[in-house]
Design a protein around this motif. Structure first.
Motif, PDB file in Angstrom:
ATOM      1  N   ALA A 176      66.278  59.499  30.620  1.00 41.44           N
ATOM      2  CA  ALA A 176      65.804  58.682  32.051  1.00 41.44           C
ATOM      3  C   ALA A 176      64.267  58.695  32.152  1.00 41.44           C
ATOM      4  O   ALA A 176      63.744  57.946  32.690  1.00 41.44           O
ATOM      5  CB  ALA A 176      66.695  59.222  33.238  1.00 41.44           C
ATOM      6  N   GLY A 179      63.077  56.071  29.991  1.00 40.60           N
ATOM      7  CA  GLY A 179      63.241  54.771  30.225  1.00 40.60           C
ATOM      8  C   GLY A 179      62.199  54.268  31.521  1.00 40.60           C
ATOM      9  O   GLY A 179      62.126  53.182  31.404  1.00 40.60           O
ATOM     10  N   VAL A 180      62.261  55.329  32.284  1.00 37.88           N
ATOM     11  CA  VAL A 180      61.399  55.161  33.323  1.00 37.88           C
ATOM     12  C   VAL A 180      59.891  54.729  33.224  1.00 37.88           C
ATOM     13  O   VAL A 180      59.192  53.913  33.611  1.00 37.88           O
ATOM     14  CB  VAL A 180      61.516  56.387  34.460  1.00 37.88           C
ATOM     15  N   PHE A 263      62.282  54.916  40.720  1.00 39.20           N
ATOM     16  CA  PHE A 263      63.143  54.809  39.560  1.00 39.20           C
ATOM     17  C   PHE A 263      63.692  56.084  39.218  1.00 39.20           C
ATOM     18  O   PHE A 263      64.881  56.169  38.505  1.00 39.20           O
ATOM     19  CB  PHE A 263      61.858  54.261  38.504  1.00 39.20           C
ATOM     20  N   SER A 267      67.682  56.260  38.487  1.00 36.04           N
ATOM     21  CA  SER A 267      68.350  56.824  37.382  1.00 36.04           C
ATOM     22  C   SER A 267      69.231  58.099  37.337  1.00 36.04           C
ATOM     23  O   SER A 267      70.090  58.049  36.725  1.00 36.04           O
ATOM     24  CB  SER A 267      67.097  57.076  36.057  1.00 36.04           C
ATOM     25  N   LEU A 270      72.390  56.850  38.766  1.00 35.03           N
ATOM     26  CA  LEU A 270      73.161  56.047  37.684  1.00 35.03           C
ATOM     27  C   LEU A 270      73.764  57.145  37.089  1.00 35.03           C
ATOM     28  O   LEU A 270      75.013  57.124  36.424  1.00 35.03           O
ATOM     29  CB  LEU A 270      72.392  55.209  36.845  1.00 35.03           C
ATOM     30  N   LEU A 271      73.324  58.274  36.529  1.00 37.92           N
ATOM     31  CA  LEU A 271      73.680  59.332  35.785  1.00 37.92           C
ATOM     32  C   LEU A 271      74.834  59.980  36.341  1.00 37.92           C
ATOM     33  O   LEU A 271      75.774  60.311  35.834  1.00 37.92           O
ATOM     34  CB  LEU A 271      72.719  60.305  35.395  1.00 37.92           C
TER      35      LEU A 271
END
Length: 293
Positions: A176, A179-180, A263, A267, A270-271
């Motif tokens: 994450a 990705g962020v 962000f 994330s 979502l996790l």
């Protein structure tokens, strides 16, 4: 798992115990973590650590810039300029910009705290996540296959919880963070560079204006004259801050809010829901036994 359930109870217990003992030996000796998991995830860990350190450096520099703006405006705000028989404080006109700089510096403190927390989670994942949550996985596995049948459902959910938490902490958090950072570089980096370049250029004059130095041979009148000259210099420098500076600060607030708060929280959300779905999936039901006539 289907093969294990087809074994006789004695062989099943023996196979489970041997597998658990082998996994426990690899886990607690450090072989599984130091020679398998950490080397395999080292590229992801290094990238996540690098981008977080870069974000921490940028946040620290932005905090210093915000404090410089606040200090400069506070110094100018106290300077009086004589107009006839009256005196005014022209620096008071810059109070909205000072308030915005204070808000910006407060956000930078929150951003640095968020980045520091993510760095802590990365180090925790590399050092302690596998031994800690792996122990829970071993115990839950024993309860699923060897424990009473009435405990099987609860033990299965417990096993899923430990697996989900281990995957989120060890893989999800660095993934994450990386990705962020990639999303921020793609979407937010141009706005951040432009806004910080404008602030850096405008605050360059403030860095060159220092407080007057008092000498032992100079009187108080000389010091006041130096103070007035420095105040005029500071005010001249602050006049270059146009209304667009407030706009630049707002842009930076939006950029850092998205990059360090929105962000990462999105994330993690979502996790969390992905792990929740994995844990709460319905358990497989054993096939019904049909009676033979």
């Amino acid at each position: 798992m289907k093969y294990i359930r087809q074994l006789s109870p004695t062989r099943r217990i023996l196979v489970i115990l041997l597998a658990v003992l082998a996994l426990a030996a690899a886990l607690y000796s450090g072989i599984l973590q130091q020679r398998v998991v950490n080397p395999a995830l080292a590229p992801l860990d290094n990238k996540a650590h690098s981008v977080l350190q870069h974000s921490l450096l940028l946040s620290s520099a932005s905090f210093a810039t915000a404090r410089l703006i606040d200090r400069g405006i506070a110094f100018v705000s106290e300077a009086e300029v004589g107009v006839g028989v009256a005196s005014v404080k022209p620096g008071q006109l810059l109070k909205p910009l000072q308030d915005m700089a204070v808000r910006y510096s407060d956000l930078m403190v929150i951003a640095m705290t968020s980045i520091g927390l993510q760095l802590f989670l990365l180090e925790f994942a590399k050092l302690a996540a596998l031994p800690l949550f792996g122990s829970g996985i071993l115990v839950s596995t024993l309860l699923v296959f060897i424990g009473p049948a009435s405990w099987r459902a609860s033990s299965t959910y417990l096993l899923r919880i430990f697996i989900a938490v281990l995957l989120v902490i060890r893989i999800g958090v660095p993934l994450a963070a990386f990705g962020v950072a990639e999303l921020s570089d793609w979407v937010l980096e141009p706005q951040r560079i432009a806004a910080e370049a404008a602030l850096t250029g405008e605050t360059a004059a403030l860095q060159r204006v220092e407080q007057p130095v008092t000498n032992a041979n100079d009187g108080s009148l000389s010091w006041l004259r130096q103070m007035a000259a420095k105040a005029n210099d500071m005010f001249s420098a602050m006049k270059s801050f146009s209304d667009t500076m407030v706009e630049k600060l707002i842009q930076l607030i939006v950029v850092y809010s998205l990059q360090t708060l929105v962000f990462p929280l999105l994330s993690l959300w979502l996790l969390w829901h992905l792990g929740r779905w994995f844990v709460r999936r319905p358990l497989p039901q054993p096939p019904l036994q049909t009676a033979t006539p």
